[in-house]
Write a protein that holds these residues in place. Sequence first.
Motif, PDB file in Angstrom:
ATOM      1  N   PHE A 452       2.592   6.387  -6.267  1.00  0.00           N
ATOM      2  CA  PHE A 452       1.864   7.081  -5.201  1.00  0.00           C
ATOM      3  C   PHE A 452       1.438   6.160  -4.055  1.00  0.00           C
ATOM      4  CE2 PHE A 452       0.888   9.759  -9.002  1.00  0.00           C
ATOM      5  CZ  PHE A 452       1.699  10.818  -8.641  1.00  0.00           C
ATOM      6  N   HIS A 453       1.605   4.869  -4.226  1.00  0.00           N
ATOM      7  CA  HIS A 453       1.250   3.925  -3.164  1.00  0.00           C
ATOM      8  C   HIS A 453       2.409   2.999  -2.802  1.00  0.00           C
ATOM      9  CE1 HIS A 453      -3.061   4.927  -3.068  1.00  0.00           C
ATOM     10  NE2 HIS A 453      -2.928   5.112  -4.366  1.00  0.00           N
ATOM     11  N   GLN A 454       3.105   2.502  -3.784  1.00  0.00           N
ATOM     12  CA  GLN A 454       4.127   1.494  -3.546  1.00  0.00           C
ATOM     13  C   GLN A 454       5.488   2.072  -3.144  1.00  0.00           C
ATOM     14  OE1 GLN A 454       2.559  -1.590  -3.131  1.00  0.00           O
ATOM     15  NE2 GLN A 454       4.111  -2.503  -4.445  1.00  0.00           N
ATOM     16  N   GLN A 455       5.807   3.231  -3.653  1.00  0.00           N
ATOM     17  CA  GLN A 455       7.175   3.738  -3.483  1.00  0.00           C
ATOM     18  C   GLN A 455       7.523   3.993  -2.026  1.00  0.00           C
ATOM     19  OE1 GLN A 455       8.181   7.513  -5.426  1.00  0.00           O
ATOM     20  NE2 GLN A 455      10.184   6.670  -5.970  1.00  0.00           N
ATOM     21  N   HIS A 456       8.658   3.470  -1.618  1.00  0.00           N
ATOM     22  CA  HIS A 456       9.191   3.672  -0.276  1.00  0.00           C
ATOM     23  C   HIS A 456       9.711   5.106  -0.157  1.00  0.00           C
ATOM     24  CE1 HIS A 456      12.129   3.239   3.053  1.00  0.00           C
ATOM     25  NE2 HIS A 456      11.331   2.252   3.470  1.00  0.00           N
ATOM     26  N   PRO A 457       9.673   5.702   1.041  1.00  0.00           N
ATOM     27  CA  PRO A 457      10.193   7.072   1.191  1.00  0.00           C
ATOM     28  C   PRO A 457      11.633   7.234   0.689  1.00  0.00           C
ATOM     29  CG  PRO A 457       8.966   6.453   3.140  1.00  0.00           C
ATOM     30  CD  PRO A 457       9.038   5.225   2.282  1.00  0.00           C
ATOM     31  N   SER A 458      12.410   6.164   0.718  1.00  0.00           N
ATOM     32  CA  SER A 458      13.788   6.261   0.237  1.00  0.00           C
ATOM     33  C   SER A 458      13.878   6.269  -1.277  1.00  0.00           C
ATOM     34  CB  SER A 458      14.616   5.098   0.790  1.00  0.00           C
ATOM     35  OG  SER A 458      14.179   3.869   0.222  1.00  0.00           O
ATOM     36  N   GLY A 459      12.788   5.843  -1.950  1.00  0.00           N
ATOM     37  CA  GLY A 459      12.765   5.895  -3.406  1.00  0.00           C
ATOM     38  C   GLY A 459      12.519   4.585  -4.104  1.00  0.00           C
ATOM     39  N   TYR A 460      12.831   3.451  -3.472  1.00  0.00           N
ATOM     40  CA  TYR A 460      12.663   2.187  -4.192  1.00  0.00           C
ATOM     41  C   TYR A 460      11.191   1.798  -4.290  1.00  0.00           C
ATOM     42  CZ  TYR A 460      11.928  -0.687   0.065  1.00  0.00           C
ATOM     43  OH  TYR A 460      11.426  -1.252   1.216  1.00  0.00           O
ATOM     44  N   ILE A 461      10.901   0.890  -5.229  1.00  0.00           N
ATOM     45  CA  ILE A 461       9.533   0.415  -5.472  1.00  0.00           C
ATOM     46  C   ILE A 461       9.516  -1.105  -5.364  1.00  0.00           C
ATOM     47  CG2 ILE A 461       7.639   0.248  -7.141  1.00  0.00           C
ATOM     48  CD1 ILE A 461       8.583   2.873  -8.352  1.00  0.00           C
ATOM     49  N   PRO A 462       8.806  -1.673  -4.390  1.00  0.00           N
ATOM     50  CA  PRO A 462       8.660  -3.139  -4.337  1.00  0.00           C
ATOM     51  C   PRO A 462       7.969  -3.639  -5.608  1.00  0.00           C
ATOM     52  CG  PRO A 462       7.852  -2.104  -2.329  1.00  0.00           C
ATOM     53  CD  PRO A 462       8.067  -1.004  -3.315  1.00  0.00           C
ATOM     54  N   HIS A 463       8.307  -4.827  -6.036  1.00  0.00           N
ATOM     55  CA  HIS A 463       7.802  -5.292  -7.333  1.00  0.00           C
ATOM     56  C   HIS A 463       6.450  -5.992  -7.242  1.00  0.00           C
ATOM     57  CE1 HIS A 463      10.606  -8.427  -5.805  1.00  0.00           C
ATOM     58  NE2 HIS A 463       9.695  -9.288  -6.246  1.00  0.00           N
ATOM     59  N   ARG A 464       5.873  -6.094  -6.062  1.00  0.00           N
ATOM     60  CA  ARG A 464       4.530  -6.682  -5.948  1.00  0.00           C
ATOM     61  C   ARG A 464       3.645  -5.783  -5.089  1.00  0.00           C
ATOM     62  NH1 ARG A 464       5.064 -11.506  -8.367  1.00  0.00           N
ATOM     63  NH2 ARG A 464       7.068 -12.597  -8.165  1.00  0.00           N
ATOM     64  N   VAL A 465       2.375  -5.699  -5.485  1.00  0.00           N
ATOM     65  CA  VAL A 465       1.405  -4.818  -4.834  1.00  0.00           C
ATOM     66  C   VAL A 465       0.570  -5.611  -3.830  1.00  0.00           C
ATOM     67  CG1 VAL A 465      -0.658  -3.397  -5.216  1.00  0.00           C
ATOM     68  CG2 VAL A 465       1.294  -3.216  -6.767  1.00  0.00           C
ATOM     69  N   VAL A 466       0.343  -5.023  -2.680  1.00  0.00           N
ATOM     70  CA  VAL A 466      -0.584  -5.565  -1.686  1.00  0.00           C
ATOM     71  C   VAL A 466      -1.928  -4.867  -1.851  1.00  0.00           C
ATOM     72  CG1 VAL A 466      -1.116  -5.719   0.773  1.00  0.00           C
ATOM     73  CG2 VAL A 466       1.222  -6.137  -0.013  1.00  0.00           C
ATOM     74  N   LEU A 467      -2.995  -5.657  -1.861  1.00  0.00           N
ATOM     75  CA  LEU A 467      -4.350  -5.106  -1.849  1.00  0.00           C
ATOM     76  C   LEU A 467      -5.057  -5.552  -0.576  1.00  0.00           C
ATOM     77  CD1 LEU A 467      -5.773  -5.415  -5.497  1.00  0.00           C
ATOM     78  CD2 LEU A 467      -4.799  -3.425  -4.354  1.00  0.00           C
ATOM     79  N   PRO A 468      -5.987  -4.690  -0.096  1.00  0.00           N
ATOM     80  CA  PRO A 468      -6.311  -3.343  -0.557  1.00  0.00           C
ATOM     81  C   PRO A 468      -5.154  -2.365  -0.313  1.00  0.00           C
ATOM     82  CG  PRO A 468      -8.068  -4.262   0.812  1.00  0.00           C
ATOM     83  CD  PRO A 468      -6.873  -5.139   0.983  1.00  0.00           C
ATOM     84  N   LEU A 469      -5.231  -1.230  -0.987  1.00  0.00           N
ATOM     85  CA  LEU A 469      -4.138  -0.273  -0.908  1.00  0.00           C
ATOM     86  C   LEU A 469      -4.022   0.399   0.450  1.00  0.00           C
ATOM     87  CD1 LEU A 469      -4.384   1.444  -4.417  1.00  0.00           C
ATOM     88  CD2 LEU A 469      -2.716  -0.262  -3.650  1.00  0.00           C
ATOM     89  N   TYR A 470      -5.065   0.262   1.292  1.00  0.00           N
ATOM     90  CA  TYR A 470      -4.957   0.880   2.617  1.00  0.00           C
ATOM     91  C   TYR A 470      -4.113   0.035   3.580  1.00  0.00           C
ATOM     92  CZ  TYR A 470      -8.924  -2.265   3.724  1.00  0.00           C
ATOM     93  OH  TYR A 470      -9.746  -3.345   3.887  1.00  0.00           O
ATOM     94  N   LEU A 471      -3.787  -1.193   3.191  1.00  0.00           N
ATOM     95  CA  LEU A 471      -2.909  -2.007   4.032  1.00  0.00           C
ATOM     96  C   LEU A 471      -1.468  -1.507   3.925  1.00  0.00           C
ATOM     97  CD1 LEU A 471      -4.193  -5.630   3.317  1.00  0.00           C
ATOM     98  CD2 LEU A 471      -4.646  -4.212   5.323  1.00  0.00           C
ATOM     99  N   PRO A 472      -0.628  -1.807   4.918  1.00  0.00           N
ATOM    100  CA  PRO A 472       0.781  -1.409   4.834  1.00  0.00           C
ATOM    101  C   PRO A 472       1.437  -1.995   3.596  1.00  0.00           C
ATOM    102  CG  PRO A 472       0.246  -2.160   7.046  1.00  0.00           C
ATOM    103  CD  PRO A 472      -0.939  -2.483   6.198  1.00  0.00           C
ATOM    104  N   ARG A 473       2.430  -1.257   3.062  1.00  0.00           N
ATOM    105  CA  ARG A 473       3.137  -1.683   1.860  1.00  0.00           C
ATOM    106  C   ARG A 473       4.198  -2.741   2.190  1.00  0.00           C
ATOM    107  NH1 ARG A 473       0.152  -1.632  -1.659  1.00  0.00           N
ATOM    108  NH2 ARG A 473      -1.224  -1.734   0.147  1.00  0.00           N
ATOM    109  N   PRO A 474       4.600  -3.526   1.205  1.00  0.00           N
ATOM    110  CA  PRO A 474       5.613  -4.568   1.448  1.00  0.00           C
ATOM    111  C   PRO A 474       7.030  -3.987   1.458  1.00  0.00           C
ATOM    112  CG  PRO A 474       4.902  -4.649  -0.833  1.00  0.00           C
ATOM    113  CD  PRO A 474       4.049  -3.604  -0.165  1.00  0.00           C
ATOM    114  N   TRP A 475       7.272  -3.117   2.397  1.00  0.00           N
ATOM    115  CA  TRP A 475       8.578  -2.462   2.506  1.00  0.00           C
ATOM    116  C   TRP A 475       9.466  -3.228   3.487  1.00  0.00           C
ATOM    117  CZ3 TRP A 475       6.151   3.053   3.486  1.00  0.00           C
ATOM    118  CH2 TRP A 475       5.633   3.541   2.276  1.00  0.00           C
ATOM    119  N   ASP A 476      10.743  -3.222   3.185  1.00  0.00           N
ATOM    120  CA  ASP A 476      11.759  -3.752   4.110  1.00  0.00           C
ATOM    121  C   ASP A 476      11.433  -5.170   4.570  1.00  0.00           C
ATOM    122  OD1 ASP A 476      12.994  -1.223   3.968  1.00  0.00           O
ATOM    123  OD2 ASP A 476      11.646  -0.458   5.519  1.00  0.00           O
ATOM    124  N   ARG A 477      11.059  -6.012   3.637  1.00  0.00           N
ATOM    125  CA  ARG A 477      10.738  -7.398   3.943  1.00  0.00           C
ATOM    126  C   ARG A 477      10.910  -8.231   2.671  1.00  0.00           C
ATOM    127  NH1 ARG A 477       6.528  -7.841   6.783  1.00  0.00           N
ATOM    128  NH2 ARG A 477       5.893  -9.922   6.167  1.00  0.00           N
TER     129      ARG A 477
END
Length: 882
Positions: A452-477
């Motif tokens: 519900f937080h990490q998953q990219h709209p395309s479906g993949y899940i980055p393997h590391r979480v950024v906190l706090p959760l309101y920050l942008p996700r580590p997508w496409d990097r």
Amino acid sequence: MNCRGLSLAVERGAGGEDWVVYEGERLRCVAMPLGGIGTGTISICGDGSLRQWEVLNVPCHTAYVPYSFFAIWVEGAGAKLLQSKPPTDEFEPGVLANDHHVPEELRKLVEKLPTVDETKFVGEYPVATVIYEDEEMPVEVKLRAFSPLIPLNARDSALPVILFQFAVRNASGEPREVSLMASLQNFVGWDGVGEIKGVNFRLYGGNYNELLRRNGLTAVVMRNSLIERSSPRWGEVALALVGEGEHTWLLQWSSLDELWAEFSRSGTLPNDERGVESWPGATWCSALACKFRLEPGEEREVVFIYAWYFPNRYVNWEQGYSPVRDEKSLFWVGNMYAKLFQGVEEVLSYVYENLNRLIEETMLFHDTFYDSTLPYALLDRVSANISIIRSPTCFWAEDGRFYGFEGCHGASTWARHGGCCPLNCTHVWNYEQTLSRLFPELERTMREVEFFHQQHPSGYIPHRVVLPLYLPRPWDRPIGGPEKPAIDGMLGAVLKAYREYLWGAGREWLEKIWPRLKRLMDYVLTNYEVDEEGVMWGEQPSTFDVSVYGANTFIGSLYLASLLAMARMAEELGEGEYADKMLRLFERASRAYDRLCWNGEYYVQVFRDKSLEYQWYEGCLAEQLVGQWWAHMLGLGYVLPREHVRRALLSIMKYNWRENFRGLPRRGRIFAHEEHPGLLNCTWPRGGRPETPILYCDEVWTGVEYEVASLLLYEGMYDLAMRIVRGVRRRYDGSCMNPWNEVECGDHYVRAMSSWSLLEAAMGYRYSAPSATLTFKPNAPLNPLKGFFITPDGWGTLLREARGSVERVEVAVKYGRVKVRRLVLRAESGWEGLEMRLDDTQLKPRAVRRRGDEVVVEFRDIVEVGAGSVLEVVLERHGARR
């Protein structure tokens, strides 16, 4: 106080020759971390000292708070520290660990004050037992130290406290006056990292102590008036005493000589009424004592409590994979325990009011777990790694979500302190099973963050979480370790989601997460060059921190298991067409992987380009069956042909297991020195080792060893499995490595929590909450077989005992309740009769049927087995006489 009695006898544990009392050289690296979930820990060591003070929201294995100790005074014998002298020789462990480290201030303490002659240590997590021996002391003294741990009760397992339960027995022939003392430094203001010299530290000042007395409780609460409440260093500490006798105290002291002179005189302290704030750069210590009279042979118990409250957890680790690079702002995370309690006084009040229950329920778990016929070495490795949940590797944030690093920085990493390799790394947490069983509601929060937080709209899940959760996700990097999203972590997310559903997450939870699971699987099937046979050929970033390529059963077996899990979940939700699609794909892919990768002995890696770096190609990879490990735990059956699975396991043991590493050149990190046994990650028995092979191939990872050992147990290869388990225990035997700190990339490494699967594999039990099905088909060839089991609602012991042609099975619940609608048992051929009862009530099942080597018992309604009750089943074969 009417708490559970603490016997001074050292009883031999289960498992015969495997049981151990740590003494002599084996005390050197013993350090059991004590503390609650997400509270940080303080380790009690083999010499009885307290080291590794990691309660300020920052891991630091060498952190130490001076002048925090216990002592005893006996009439006619004087006063002594309740700890022994640590070794003074120069020591090199030969491995990447530093649990042998003795802080300089501790050395000064034991040089200045008299100590007991020796200590012995028995560790059965969550309980540490220290036995003090001294020829001059006419009393016997023993300490039982622990933080409350009650599986399925996360709140009471997350208390920022340690209980020190002392028992003293008069071994002389005349009455004796005895006093026990505890000392604690007011370390509010410390940063958790810097070296404290005596009572001096550059950030100290404004420290003050206050006396708190209630009926039967004496406590000192320690604070600091100069630190802003929002500071990471703000907090409160308390030292408390519960026990019958004369309670005396010294609110503030800074001279060790004066304290010792006072206590040595008569075993009492002067009872100063109020203190003053400390001067800049200094703090105060405080001490409590309990004096009592013992008749010959009489025994008395006294409990000291350390409590702390440091609520201000901020992001204090490097998040180089975050889209927001702001190293100047303090990003709030918080601690759950600070949401449950408003200060250390509330913590103390709750613990004091519930002291008997907390002790009894913790010891109930301890006693139930160790009341087993399984080898003690197996029990030891399973229980020891429960400690990782409550180590500084993990934290329970104020928002209720559970997070964890891969491990804690230390001797095996590039930094001295902090969390290593943040955060919730999917491909490492793939191996963890312990949290999911003991505290399933915390484990579920990790799945919810992933989907519900990490998953990219395309479906993949980055393997590391950024906190706090309101920050942008580590997508496409680039993420790091590996650079691209780890495919094994994504496939593991599918398997873990199915595990959580089986473990009581509920249909509504599954329905909510299901569209995201399908999106993830669609991403996998369209982005990793999956051919028409279902084989994955594209780049596959993995837990080895590099990408592997082509057909291989390391990633492939995880992929096959995830297809089966998707099919099962689709069936549960009535999506038969999707389930059939997954099953057809699985069948094609399983045949293809086996055809492509099987070399007659084990599974290899197949790819058209043989020149790539960081591959293993013709090697024997210990991880080649990790998906089969998952499939066995989830009841999914075989993902590859059974006969090939068994042969591959034998090959892994033949080629990767070593009784020692003498004469073997190894690249990489050393987690097993040359005299240690261990399982190499990869070998090349037929030659063909690449010039630049798979990263970490020459290393030994306990998390992988436990995975392989569990697979061996599932396949009935008990002796080989126990060879691995006992081998790990030989390495972590206290002499060079700490039994409660299994190291990989950091201390208290998460992958080691795969050890829980040893218990389930040996016992052969599995539980499905949606169908209330309890399966008990033992794999350990023991008669009787008795061991711990747990479900989402309760825990206890399972027993299977065969006598002649009669077999008896017991489901004994000790805590909570266990719901059973269907019971699946192993039944030998010739079975003809079955009787069942719940306590004294006979039960009549709705149906009993034979299915292969098992008997399935179904009840019309759910049978609830409550705490203290026993569900008994008696199976009879032809000709049985009862």
